[in-house]
Write an enzyme that holds these catalytic residues in place. Structure first.
Site, PDB file in Angstrom:
ATOM      1  N   LYS A 112       0.832  -1.203   0.000  1.00 23.18           N
ATOM      2  CA  LYS A 112       0.000   0.000   0.000  1.00 23.18           C
ATOM      3  C   LYS A 112       0.873   1.262   0.000  1.00 23.18           C
ATOM      4  O   LYS A 112       2.089   1.193   0.231  1.00 23.18           O
ATOM      5  CB  LYS A 112      -0.949  -0.047   1.204  1.00 23.18           C
ATOM      6  CG  LYS A 112      -1.985  -1.189   1.095  1.00 23.18           C
ATOM      7  CD  LYS A 112      -2.957  -1.185   2.272  1.00 23.18           C
ATOM      8  CE  LYS A 112      -3.969  -2.325   2.148  1.00 23.18           C
ATOM      9  NZ  LYS A 112      -4.898  -2.369   3.314  1.00 23.18           N
TER      10      LYS A 112
ATOM     11  N   TYR B 155     -12.320  -3.112  -3.547  1.00 25.97           N
ATOM     12  CA  TYR B 155     -12.779  -3.382  -2.174  1.00 25.97           C
ATOM     13  C   TYR B 155     -14.302  -3.439  -2.070  1.00 25.97           C
ATOM     14  O   TYR B 155     -14.857  -3.188  -0.995  1.00 25.97           O
ATOM     15  CB  TYR B 155     -12.238  -2.316  -1.223  1.00 25.97           C
ATOM     16  CG  TYR B 155     -10.814  -2.564  -0.763  1.00 25.97           C
ATOM     17  CD1 TYR B 155     -10.481  -3.703  -0.024  1.00 25.97           C
ATOM     18  CD2 TYR B 155      -9.796  -1.645  -1.041  1.00 25.97           C
ATOM     19  CE1 TYR B 155      -9.191  -3.926   0.426  1.00 25.97           C
ATOM     20  CE2 TYR B 155      -8.486  -1.871  -0.597  1.00 25.97           C
ATOM     21  CZ  TYR B 155      -8.201  -3.009   0.139  1.00 25.97           C
ATOM     22  OH  TYR B 155      -6.920  -3.231   0.584  1.00 25.97           O
TER      23      TYR B 155
ATOM     24  N   ASN C  54      -2.040   0.312   6.901  1.00 32.62           N
ATOM     25  CA  ASN C  54      -1.481  -0.947   7.389  1.00 32.62           C
ATOM     26  C   ASN C  54      -0.575  -1.653   6.382  1.00 32.62           C
ATOM     27  O   ASN C  54      -0.386  -2.857   6.441  1.00 32.62           O
ATOM     28  CB  ASN C  54      -2.607  -1.873   7.874  1.00 32.62           C
ATOM     29  CG  ASN C  54      -3.531  -2.299   6.753  1.00 32.62           C
ATOM     30  OD1 ASN C  54      -3.407  -1.834   5.618  1.00 32.62           O
ATOM     31  ND2 ASN C  54      -4.461  -3.187   7.052  1.00 32.62           N
TER      32      ASN C  54
ATOM     33  N   HIS D   5      -1.612  -5.728   1.705  1.00 30.79           N
ATOM     34  CA  HIS D   5      -2.844  -6.495   1.490  1.00 30.79           C
ATOM     35  C   HIS D   5      -2.477  -7.877   0.983  1.00 30.79           C
ATOM     36  O   HIS D   5      -1.492  -8.042   0.258  1.00 30.79           O
ATOM     37  CB  HIS D   5      -3.729  -5.795   0.447  1.00 30.79           C
ATOM     38  CG  HIS D   5      -4.850  -6.663  -0.061  1.00 30.79           C
ATOM     39  ND1 HIS D   5      -6.058  -6.747   0.582  1.00 30.79           N
ATOM     40  CD2 HIS D   5      -4.919  -7.494  -1.133  1.00 30.79           C
ATOM     41  CE1 HIS D   5      -6.837  -7.604  -0.076  1.00 30.79           C
ATOM     42  NE2 HIS D   5      -6.169  -8.063  -1.123  1.00 30.79           N
TER      43      HIS D   5
ATOM     44  N   GLU E 180      -8.715 -11.155  -7.544  1.00 33.45           N
ATOM     45  CA  GLU E 180      -7.801 -10.023  -7.386  1.00 33.45           C
ATOM     46  C   GLU E 180      -6.639 -10.095  -8.373  1.00 33.45           C
ATOM     47  O   GLU E 180      -6.157  -9.063  -8.845  1.00 33.45           O
ATOM     48  CB  GLU E 180      -7.306  -9.974  -5.936  1.00 33.45           C
ATOM     49  CG  GLU E 180      -8.444  -9.631  -4.969  1.00 33.45           C
ATOM     50  CD  GLU E 180      -8.055  -9.680  -3.502  1.00 33.45           C
ATOM     51  OE1 GLU E 180      -6.881  -9.998  -3.186  1.00 33.45           O
ATOM     52  OE2 GLU E 180      -8.924  -9.381  -2.663  1.00 33.45           O
TER      53      GLU E 180
END
Ligand code: DGI
Length: 154
Positions: free
Chosen positions: A13, A51, A117, A120, A131
């Site tokens: 990220k 998402y 965070n 992923h 994905e």
């Protein structure tokens, strides 16, 4: 018996892109290999599409805003039980929790909190398939059905 080769989608990220060197080392230390990789940026609409399962959650807007806030790196990882192996490298979703429960995990080292965070990973073989197709679409035989998916703007 015991060896089950899987593929999974890993994302670095925006908050952890500068740590790509350390993160790729963690991939190989976990016994996984990188079979595809690219750096890109996700416009908000595509982040929301990626998402979509979380669209009703209170954190959805923050999540979409965050993952579209800067460059990301997406990778296809391969190896034995790659889906769970990569999620173990990531550690708990909330980086604060990760620092307590899994201090050497990726999110403990490189993330900040429950939103920022660092990484992923697909949570099942089914989501890995979706994905991976999202970021690395197979062109052969699909034709116009791919048009709703992420497309590189470069
Ligand atoms: O598979 P994970 O990324 O570990 O977790 P998830 O699929 O449940 O949620 C996707 C992302 O949404 C997660 O990486 C960070 C964000 N998120 C999940 N739960 C919360 C959250 N963000 C906030 N602020 N609060 C949450 O409770």
């Amino acid at each position: 018996l015991g060896s089950r080769k899987e593929r999974t989608l890993a994302m670095i990220k925006p908050d952890a892109v500068t740590k790509v060197g350390s993160i790729i080392q963690m991939v190989y230390d976990a016994g996984l290999i990188v079979t595809k990789a690219k750096m890109t940026k996700l416009p908000g609409k595509q982040a929301a599409d990626f998402y979509i399962e979380h669209q009703s959650k209170s954190f959805f807007n923050n999540l979409v805003q965050f993952v579209s806030s800067g460059p990301i790196i997406v990778m296809e990882l391969m190896g034995d039980e790659a889906v769970s192996a990569w999620r173990k490298v990531l550690g708990p979703t909330d980086s604060g929790v990760a620092r307590k429960d899994a201090p050497s995990s990726l999110r403990a080292q490189f993330g900040t909190d429950g939103t920022k965070n660092a990484g992923h990973g697909s949570d099942s073989l089914a989501s890995a398939a979706r994905e991976l197709e999202f970021f690395f679409p197979s062109t052969a035989g699909h034709g116009p059905t791919n048009t709703a998916k992420y497309q590189d703007s470069t």
